[in-house]
Structure formats: structure tokens, C-alpha cells
Scaffold this motif. Structure first.
Motif, mmCIF file in Angstrom:
data_model
loop_
_atom_site.group_PDB
_atom_site.id
_atom_site.type_symbol
_atom_site.label_atom_id
_atom_site.label_comp_id
_atom_site.label_asym_id
_atom_site.label_seq_id
_atom_site.Cartn_x
_atom_site.Cartn_y
_atom_site.Cartn_z
ATOM 1 N N THR A 55 9.606 20.011 -75.590
ATOM 2 C CA THR A 55 9.451 19.053 -74.443
ATOM 3 C C THR A 55 10.931 18.874 -73.775
ATOM 4 O O THR A 55 12.093 18.906 -74.045
ATOM 5 C CB THR A 55 9.369 17.316 -74.814
ATOM 6 O OG1 THR A 55 9.868 17.120 -75.840
ATOM 7 C CG2 THR A 55 7.660 17.519 -75.311
ATOM 8 N N ASN A 56 11.039 18.194 -72.387
ATOM 9 C CA ASN A 56 12.312 18.039 -71.892
ATOM 10 C C ASN A 56 12.426 16.435 -72.091
ATOM 11 O O ASN A 56 11.942 15.544 -72.817
ATOM 12 C CB ASN A 56 12.238 18.312 -70.111
ATOM 13 C CG ASN A 56 10.949 17.415 -69.560
ATOM 14 O OD1 ASN A 56 10.393 16.475 -69.995
ATOM 15 N ND2 ASN A 56 10.648 17.828 -68.507
ATOM 16 N N LYS A 57 13.670 15.998 -71.556
ATOM 17 C CA LYS A 57 14.086 14.632 -71.754
ATOM 18 C C LYS A 57 13.267 13.425 -71.162
ATOM 19 O O LYS A 57 13.247 12.564 -71.460
ATOM 20 C CB LYS A 57 15.355 14.593 -71.057
ATOM 21 C CG LYS A 57 15.540 14.676 -69.537
ATOM 22 C CD LYS A 57 16.607 14.095 -69.109
ATOM 23 C CE LYS A 57 17.136 14.497 -67.635
ATOM 24 N NZ LYS A 57 18.590 14.280 -66.879
ATOM 25 N N PHE A 58 12.165 13.909 -70.448
ATOM 26 C CA PHE A 58 11.046 12.999 -69.975
ATOM 27 C C PHE A 58 9.880 13.065 -70.626
ATOM 28 O O PHE A 58 9.131 12.249 -70.446
ATOM 29 C CB PHE A 58 10.726 13.422 -68.443
ATOM 30 C CG PHE A 58 12.016 13.460 -67.563
ATOM 31 C CD1 PHE A 58 12.706 12.331 -67.232
ATOM 32 C CD2 PHE A 58 12.341 14.655 -67.026
ATOM 33 C CE1 PHE A 58 13.909 12.278 -66.303
ATOM 34 C CE2 PHE A 58 13.545 14.642 -66.014
ATOM 35 C CZ PHE A 58 14.245 13.517 -65.995
ATOM 36 N N GLY A 59 9.922 13.874 -71.855
ATOM 37 C CA GLY A 59 8.733 14.004 -72.662
ATOM 38 C C GLY A 59 7.695 14.962 -72.109
ATOM 39 O O GLY A 59 6.592 15.119 -72.642
ATOM 40 N N ASP A 60 7.843 15.572 -70.942
ATOM 41 C CA ASP A 60 6.927 16.635 -70.576
ATOM 42 C C ASP A 60 6.868 17.770 -71.304
ATOM 43 O O ASP A 60 8.056 18.223 -71.794
ATOM 44 C CB ASP A 60 7.301 16.985 -68.989
ATOM 45 C CG ASP A 60 7.553 15.943 -68.087
ATOM 46 O OD1 ASP A 60 6.550 15.020 -68.183
ATOM 47 O OD2 ASP A 60 8.473 15.739 -67.299
ATOM 48 N N THR A 104 6.969 21.675 -72.098
ATOM 49 C CA THR A 104 7.849 22.708 -71.832
ATOM 50 C C THR A 104 7.573 24.112 -72.456
ATOM 51 O O THR A 104 8.086 25.036 -71.885
ATOM 52 C CB THR A 104 9.087 22.544 -71.481
ATOM 53 O OG1 THR A 104 9.888 22.305 -72.687
ATOM 54 C CG2 THR A 104 9.341 21.097 -70.332
#
Length: 222
Positions: A11-16, A18
Motif C-alpha cells: 500500500t502507499n501512504k494513503f492506504g491504497d 499498489t
């Protein structure tokens, strides 16, 4: 799908999510580096319903829905490809594989199809080679006409008839019930195609003849 299951749920820092985006980007860079192509395109499915569902309502009926955390990565992948100046193509009513098949016949130049789908074997010709990827480009199977003949003793066009007899559980295509790859191979190698099999049906004995006669309609539909 392959990259989604090969990598952890990054995940990225936004929680998406990836992981699939990262894995797909890695493969694209490998492809560009290996082939240095003059042209490149990526085909996508435009939706679940295609003309095949109209022909056979059981088509892909056993497939599980795409995981939501993978579905959420489709648009980021397409946006990434757009930023890489790589053409993406999809069309309602047909599959990404149909797009690939069409492209393989539209241009009289050397082409490489990178896919994980064995249905692409039927597209092999003098100008078209299939790279069946199992793990990026580090684990691939290269299929040209000679390789198909060496492995199956069939031409690319005959691969269609092989599948018609044996079916395909991954797509829920029935074929002839009780006929596996070995039997189907023997029949197509001997008789050439479905018409050849059924025009010589009286030469075939026992339960195999019964199976072929019972499922003749399914064989041709498949």
C-alpha cells in the motif's frame, strides 16, 4: 492477476493498494528493455459480458469475482500506462484477448504477444511469437510454429480444435465430456479438425465414439 498474487498487499501512504501496479510496472519495464519495441499496446477487458456469453450462458460462469483490492488498482495501472505514453485498448462486448488477436493480424510486422493465456497459441504465425510468462520475463515459454509442432504436433490453427474437444475448465467451456488432452490430441493429429473427426466417426470405437456423438453440439460450440 499474476502480479497481484505474486506480491504482498503493498500500500502507499494513503492506504491504497499498489502491489499489482508495482508488479505490472516492473514487467512493462522488462518488456521495453528486452524488446525495445517500435510499438507497444496493452489490452484490457472492457467488462464481464461479451458476445461469448450470448452464445453460451455458462461461459466463465465458475470464475470468482475480481478481488476489490485488485479492481481498485486497474485505473491506476491505466493512468500509469498513459503517463508512459503506452496505448491501452479495450472494447465493450469483446475481451482483451480478442483485441490482441485482432492486432496480431492487422500489421505485417514482427510481433510478440506477452501473456499468461495459452489460448494465444492459435495466434502464432511467421510474424507472431507468444511469450507465455509465468513470472515476469524471468520464467517464460517461447512459442513459435516450430515449438508448437514440437510440443503438440499441431499447427496453431489446430489448437482451436484441440480445445473444442477437451474443453477448458478455467473458462467453463465444456468440450466433450470425458475427453482429455491426450485423447483430443490423438484425434486432431489423426483427423486434422472437428469436421475430420466427425466425418470418420464410424472408425472410432467404444465409449469414445459414444462421448463424441453425445457431445457433438458442445464440441462445435466450444
Amino acid at each position: 492477476y499474476r502480479e497481484y498474487y505474486a506480491l504482498p498487499n503493498l500500500t502507499n501512504k494513503f492506504g491504497d493498494y499498489t502491489g499489482a501496479v508495482f508488479g505490472f510496472a516492473k514487467i512493462m519495464v522488462e518488456i521495453i528493455t528486452k524488446f525495445n519495441p517500435s510499438h507497444i499496446a496493452v489490452a484490457f477487458d472492457a467488462g464481464k459480458h461479451t458476445f461469448r456469453n450470448d452464445l453460451y450462458d455458462g461461459y466463465k460462469a465458475t470464475r470468482k469475482p475480481m478481488p476489490e483490492d485488485l479492481r481498485s488498482q486497474l485505473e491506476p495501472v491505466k493512468n500509469m500506462l498513459k503517463l508512459m505514453n503506452i496505448k491501452t485498448i479495450e472494447q465493450v462486448g469483446i475481451e482483451g484477448d480478442d483485441v490482441i488477436g485482432s492486432l496480431s493480424r492487422m500489421f505485417d510486422i514482427k510481433k510478440v504477444i506477452v501473456t499468461g493465456d495459452r489460448d494465444s497459441y492459435q495466434l502464432v504465425n511467421d510474424n507472431t511469437t507468444v511469450f507465455l510468462n509465468k513470472k515476469g520475463l524471468s520464467d517464460i515459454k517461447i512459442l513459435d510454429e516450430k515449438a508448437l509442432m514440437d510440443e503438440f504436433n499441431l499447427t496453431p490453427q489446430q489448437m482451436v480444435f484441440l480445445k473444442a474437444l477437451q474443453g477448458d475448465t478455467s473458462d467453463n467451456i465444456p468440450g466433450v465430456k470425458g475427453v482429455g488432452e491426450k485423447t483430443a490430441l490423438g484425434l486432431i493429429q489423426k483427423y486434422g479438425d472437428l469436421d475430420g473427426v466427425y466425418s470418420h466417426i464410424d472408425e472410432i470405437k467404444g465409449t469414445l465414439k459414444t462421448k463424441l456423438e453425445t457431445d457433438k453440439e458442445n464440441a462445435y460450440m466450444s
